[in-house]
Write a protein that holds these residues in place. Sequence first.
Motif, short mmCIF file in Angstrom:
data_model
loop_
_atom_site.label_atom_id
_atom_site.label_comp_id
_atom_site.label_asym_id
_atom_site.label_seq_id
_atom_site.Cartn_x
_atom_site.Cartn_y
_atom_site.Cartn_z
N GLU A 62 80.24 14.16 60.73
CA GLU A 62 80.27 14.66 59.36
C GLU A 62 81.36 15.71 59.19
O GLU A 62 82.02 15.77 58.15
CB GLU A 62 78.91 15.25 58.99
CG GLU A 62 77.82 14.19 58.82
CD GLU A 62 76.45 14.80 58.66
OE1 GLU A 62 75.58 14.14 58.04
OE2 GLU A 62 76.22 15.93 59.16
N ALA B 36 79.36 14.28 53.28
CA ALA B 36 78.09 14.41 53.99
C ALA B 36 77.05 15.17 53.19
O ALA B 36 75.87 14.80 53.17
CB ALA B 36 78.32 15.11 55.33
N VAL C 162 76.56 20.83 60.64
CA VAL C 162 76.64 19.40 60.42
C VAL C 162 77.05 18.71 61.72
O VAL C 162 77.54 19.35 62.66
CB VAL C 162 77.66 19.07 59.30
CG1 VAL C 162 77.23 19.69 57.98
CG2 VAL C 162 79.07 19.53 59.68
#
Length: 438
Positions: free
Chosen positions: A392, A400, A388
């Motif tokens: 996030e 997220a 990610v």
Amino acid sequence: MTDLTELMYAVDTFYFLICGVLVMWMAAGFSMLEAGLVRSKNTAEILTKNITLFAVACTMYLVVGYYIMYSSSEGGFLPSLGFLIGGENSVDAVLSGDDAPYYSARSDFFFQVVFVATAMSIVSGAVAERMKLWAFLAFAVVMTGVIYPISGYWTWGGGWLSELGYSDYAGSGIVHLAGASAALAGVLILGPRKGKYGKDGSIYAIPGANLPLATLGTFILWMGWFGFNGGSELKLSDAASANNVAQVLVNTNAAAAGGVIAALILAKLWFRKADLTMALNGALAGLVAITADPLSPSAFGATLIGAVGGLIVVASIVALDKLKIDDPVGAISVHGVVGIWGVLVVPLSNGDASFGAQIIGILGIFIWVFAASLAVWLILKAIMGIRVSEEEEYEGVDLAECGLEAYPEFRVANVNGGSIGRGSSGHVAQGRSQPHTP
């Protein structure tokens, strides 16, 4: 069948199924353990991974995995792919038959499918808090459908390692080392969590959000392990098998107890604190260590095997941290490093096992699973990315990836009408902050 034979068949089938249910319950243990050892902002996502990986594992093993693992001729290196052409080689054809020696073929499949889910569960904790959910699930498809079944065929399926004499009663190497090898490959590609390691080599603790939950998960795993090891005796209906099952359960429990005691004492001597997380990992290490052969040792011998596993796991967790291999739950140490110890110690109490075959088995399983997993992780990274974004990760993968939070009440309104996040550690509940931790 005679009436007695039918009764024995029913008893063994029922025993097999109940043990499978206990192993399935370990999925809840992994979920609770991992949810307790990650930060609150990542809890919903880790729970989503655990329930979905179980479903993926069950489906992929049904579609292809079980056949790769068990439908080939004995002694080979490559499994048969005859199931692809259907007919007598199809999945439904095998499951509809009841030609197993003393229990239903369906019960054998059910027991095996929960084992492959256990191997995949090991991966989820090691890559927690920074991996994309869908990249993880894509890997689960390949791991449970192909990678694990091939090494499983080499061993329990009658392949070349079995012919060589490799001995692994319930899977210290076949299940636990395999899962840890896949996890290690993923962690190396993924990299550590932001704020875990400083530029000067400092190591910052990132405590979990819910240690009561982690402790509950450990007890659930401890309980489920009685099915994991006990069911691997495969039958119960005669006196010898019943006695063996009793010995297996006594040894399984003794090893876990030895692991807890040894890990806690070492933590106290080393860190000057009775570290609960090390005690939890000590219990799991003892269980992993005895899984390769919970039948042959005496109860006291099993306690010592588990105790050594508890010592090893503490040292391994510290060593991996120094190498900047970030494993939030200690899965690689518990299942991988201690899994190796469990496989190696088998010849000390089992005269039918040899150190040579055990070492070759360890190398074969590790090299195959690690190399295949590394290739899959790299492909996923190139196609869809596996990590990610930094933002996030800071906000938490719950929002997220899942669009919700496990503990929404932790986010409170501030005086300007906005919101106050969890602070640097993500732990409002514990009130603890960690330097440089997002």
